[in-house]
Design a protein around this motif. Structure first.
Motif, short mmCIF file in Angstrom:
data_model
loop_
_atom_site.label_atom_id
_atom_site.label_comp_id
_atom_site.label_asym_id
_atom_site.label_seq_id
_atom_site.Cartn_x
_atom_site.Cartn_y
_atom_site.Cartn_z
N VAL A 343 28.74 -15.13 12.40
CA VAL A 343 28.41 -15.47 13.50
C VAL A 343 29.43 -14.72 14.74
N ASP A 344 31.36 -15.48 14.46
CA ASP A 344 32.06 -14.53 15.35
C ASP A 344 31.90 -13.09 15.48
N SER A 345 31.95 -12.53 14.32
CA SER A 345 31.84 -11.43 13.98
C SER A 345 30.54 -10.53 15.28
N TYR A 346 29.07 -11.45 14.99
CA TYR A 346 28.02 -10.74 16.12
C TYR A 346 28.41 -11.01 16.97
N LEU A 347 29.36 -12.35 17.63
CA LEU A 347 29.40 -12.13 19.22
C LEU A 347 30.73 -11.60 19.63
N GLN A 348 31.89 -10.91 18.90
CA GLN A 348 32.60 -10.21 19.05
C GLN A 348 32.73 -9.04 19.70
N ALA A 349 31.33 -8.88 18.56
CA ALA A 349 30.57 -7.45 19.03
C ALA A 349 29.06 -7.29 20.14
N SER A 351 27.78 -7.38 23.55
CA SER A 351 28.09 -6.92 24.92
C SER A 351 28.51 -7.16 26.12
N ALA A 352 27.15 -8.63 25.97
CA ALA A 352 27.42 -9.62 26.89
C ALA A 352 28.32 -10.65 26.88
N VAL A 353 28.77 -10.35 25.87
CA VAL A 353 29.92 -11.87 25.87
C VAL A 353 30.87 -11.81 26.22
N HIS A 354 31.75 -12.50 27.33
CA HIS A 354 33.57 -11.96 27.75
C HIS A 354 34.30 -12.85 26.49
N LYS A 355 35.31 -11.23 26.18
CA LYS A 355 36.16 -11.41 24.41
C LYS A 355 36.97 -12.16 25.37
N GLU A 356 37.84 -11.57 26.75
CA GLU A 356 39.03 -11.94 27.31
C GLU A 356 38.93 -13.96 27.11
N PHE A 378 31.40 -17.30 26.55
CA PHE A 378 31.16 -16.97 27.85
C PHE A 378 30.22 -15.90 27.75
N SER A 379 28.89 -15.85 28.06
CA SER A 379 28.44 -14.84 28.97
C SER A 379 28.93 -13.41 30.42
N ARG A 380 28.94 -12.94 30.35
CA ARG A 380 29.79 -11.99 31.55
C ARG A 380 28.79 -12.24 32.57
N ASP A 381 27.64 -12.13 32.39
CA ASP A 381 26.76 -12.49 34.06
C ASP A 381 27.06 -13.97 33.92
N LYS A 382 26.73 -13.87 35.45
CA LYS A 382 26.74 -15.55 34.78
C LYS A 382 25.36 -15.81 35.99
N ARG A 383 24.64 -14.66 36.49
CA ARG A 383 23.54 -14.92 37.00
C ARG A 383 22.19 -16.15 36.10
N TRP A 384 21.65 -17.32 36.37
CA TRP A 384 21.04 -18.72 36.13
C TRP A 384 19.98 -17.60 34.94
N ILE A 390 20.53 -13.78 28.11
CA ILE A 390 21.62 -13.11 26.92
C ILE A 390 21.61 -15.22 25.87
N SER A 391 21.61 -16.05 25.98
CA SER A 391 21.78 -16.89 25.14
C SER A 391 20.04 -17.01 23.87
N ALA A 392 19.45 -16.90 25.29
CA ALA A 392 17.95 -16.55 24.20
C ALA A 392 18.33 -15.57 23.21
N ASP A 393 19.18 -14.61 23.94
CA ASP A 393 19.30 -13.65 22.88
C ASP A 393 20.45 -13.80 21.10
N ILE A 394 20.85 -14.51 21.87
CA ILE A 394 22.02 -14.69 20.82
C ILE A 394 21.59 -15.51 19.65
#
Length: 428
Positions: A343-349, A351-356, A378-384, A390-394
Motif C-alpha cells: 500500500v505504501d509503494s502504491y501511494l508513492q507511485a 500520480s494524484a498523491v502529494h509526495k512532499e 494528501f491529494s494534490r487536487d484539493k477540489r472537493w 481520488i480517495s475512491a480510486d485509491i
C-alpha cells in the motif's frame, strides 16, 4: 507669513490670468480651482510614488541588512507604508485650505475628514506595531508559553475604543472628557439594551484582529448546522452559504465563544488530507512460507523489496542457527506486513498523491471489528469532487488487492450470510 502670501499668489495665478483675458470672474475662479486641484493631485501622487518606490524600498533594504527580525515584521505589517502616508497628507493639509480659501464650507468638511483619517491612520500604525511586536516575541523562546495573542487582543480593543471615542467626538462635536463622563453614567442602561450589539462588536474586533474568519472561507459549524462558504460578516451575524445552496446565519460572538472548523488551512496548503482505515480480519494474518513469498514477487511494486528483505532475514536466521522447520522461529515476513508495504509503494507511485507531504500506512490497536490499517496521505487536487474521486480510486484498488495477500476484510454478517449458513447446516 510671507511664504503663505507667496503660495496664495501662485494659487491665484491662473485666476488672474483668466481675468486679464476678460473672462467672467466666477468662471475664472472655478477654472483656477480645477487646475489647482489637478496640480495638487499630481503633486500628491508624485510624492506618494517617491515614498513608495524609494523611501519604503530603502527601508526594506535596510532591514535586510540588520540582524534583528522586528523590522522584518514591521515591513510585513505595512508599518513604513502607513507612516509614509503622513507626508502627502501634510502637503494636502497645507495646500488644500489655500486652494479653497474662498470656500469655508468646503474647508470645514475637509478638516473634519482629515481629522478622522488621522485617527484611523494612527490606529493602523499602532495595530502594525502591536502585530509586529507579537510576531517577533513569538520567535523568542522565553515567550513561547506566554499568552501573546490575548495581550495583543486586549491592547487592540483598548486602542480601538479610544480611537472610536475620538471619532465620535469629532462627529458630534462633544468634548472627549464630557463624552466619557456621560458614557459612564449611562453604561448600565447601554449594556442592558445593546448587550447583543456589544457582544457582536467585541467579537467582530477579535475576528478581524486574529483573522479567525474571512469572507470566502469554508467553515463547518455543527451547532448551527452550517457547512459552506462565508459570504458576509457584519456586526451581529455571519452568513454562510451551505453546499446545498441554503443559508445559515450565525451570531458573530459564537465564533469566539463556540468551537467551529475553518478549512482555510487546507485550502491554502499544497494538498488535502486523505485519512481512512480498512479493517483486516485478524485470523487471516499469518507467517509466509518461501513459496508464498516467491509468488508475491510477481507483484511489481514490491518485488525488489521482497528480494532485499528476504536476503536480510535469511542471513540473520542462518547466522543464528535458527530452526526453520517451525515457521514461527527466527525472523519471518507476514502477509499483513507485506501488504502494508505494498500500500505504501502504491501511494508513492500514485500520480494524484502529494509526495512532499505526510504519507503514512500504519496499524492501529486491534478492535472487535478487526485490525485497522490506516492510510494517511494528501491529494494534490484539493477540489472537493476531484478529492472524492481520488480517495475512491485509491481505496478501490487497495480493497481489490487484499485477496492477493491471503487477507480478508472484516465485514459484519448480513441476512444472506446467516441464511446461507443455516442452509448449509440443514443440508449437513
Amino acid at each position: 507669513m510671507d511664504l503663505k502670501k507667496e503660495l496664495i499668489d501662485i494659487i491665484c495665478f491662473f485666476e488672474d490670468f483668466f481675468l486679464s483675458q476678460g473672462m467672467n470672474a466666477v468662471l475664472a475662479q472655478y477654472l483656477n480651482l480645477l487646475i489647482n486641484l489637478f496640480l495638487l493631485t499630481a503633486l500628491v501622487l508624485g510624492v506618494n510614488y517617491v515614498i513608495k518606490h524609494f523611501i519604503i524600498e530603502g527601508f526594506k533594504l535596510f532591514t535586510n541588512k540588520t540582524k534583528t527580525t522586528l523590522d522584518d515584521f514591521l515591513i510585513k505589517s505595512n508599518f513604513p507604508r502607513y507612516v509614509g502616508r503622513f507626508v502627502p497628507l501634510y502637503i494636502i493639509y497645507q495646500l488644500f485650505p489655500l486652494i479653497f480659501i474662498d470656500f469655508p464650507e468646503v474647508l470645514e468638511i475637509f478638516y473634519f475628514l482629515v481629522n478622522i483619517y488621522i485617527i484611523i491612520l494612527l490606529i493602523w500604525i499602532f495595530r502594525s506595531i502591536i502585530r509586529s511586536t507579537r510576531n517577533y516575541l513569538k520567535t523568542r523562546e522565553e515567550f513561547n508559553d506566554k499568552p501573546l495573542e490575548s495581550f495583543s487582543q486586549v491592547i487592540m480593543i483598548f486602542i480601538w475604543t479610544i480611537g472610536l471615542m475620538f471619532i465620535f467626538s469629532e462627529i458630534t462635536g462633544i468634548d472627549i472628557r464630557g463624552f466619557i463622563i456621560s458614557l459612564g453614567a449611562a453604561s448600565a442602561v447601554i449594556l442592558l439594551i445593546f448587550k447583543d450589539t456589544i457582544l457582536g462588536f467585541v467579537a467582530s474586533i477579535q475576528v478581524s484582529v486574529n483573522d479567525i474568519v474571512r469572507i470566502g472561507d469554508w467553515i463547518s459549524f455543527e451547532k448551527f448546522g452550517a457547512d459552506g462558504t462565508v459570504t458576509e460578516i457584519n456586526l451581529a451575524t455571519v452568513r454562510v452559504q451551505n453546499w446545498d445552496n441554503t443559508y445559515t446565519t450565525i451570531p458573530t460572538y459564537s465564533l469566539i465563544s463556540d468551537s467551529f472548523q475553518n478549512w482555510r488551512g487546507m485550502q491554502e496548503s499544497p494538498g488535502r488530507r486523505i485519512k481512512r482505515s480498512i479493517y483486516i480480519k485478524q485470523n487471516t494474518v499469518k507467517f509466509l512460507t518461501k513459496e508464498e513469498i516467491d509468488n508475491l514477487k510477481k507483484i511489481g511494486l514490491i518485488a525488489s523489496y521482497l528480494e532485499t528483505r528476504e536476503a536480510e532475514i535469511d542471513k540473520y536466521n542462518e547466522s543464528n542457527n535458527v530452526d526453520k522447520s517451525i515457521l514461527i522461529n527466527g525472523r519471518n515476513q507476514t502477509n499483513l506486513g507485506i501488504f502494508r508495504k505494498y500500500v505504501d509503494s502504491y501511494l508513492q507511485a500514485h500520480s494524484a498523491v502529494h509526495k512532499e507531504m505526510y504519507m503514512i500506512v500504519r496499524h492501529l490497536a486491534p478492535t472487535p471489528n478487526g485490525i485497522p490499517l490506516e492510510i494517511l496521505c494528501f491529494s494534490r487536487d484539493k477540489r472537493w469532487e476531484n478529492f472524492e474521486y481520488i480517495s475512491a480510486d485509491i481505496f478501490d484498488h487497495i480493497i481489490a488487492a487484499i485477496p492477493y495477500f491471503d487477507l480478508k476484510l472484516f465485514e459484519s454478517p448480513s441476512g444472506d450470510d446467516i441464511r446461507e449458513l443455516a442452509q448449509k447446516a440443514h443440508e449437513n
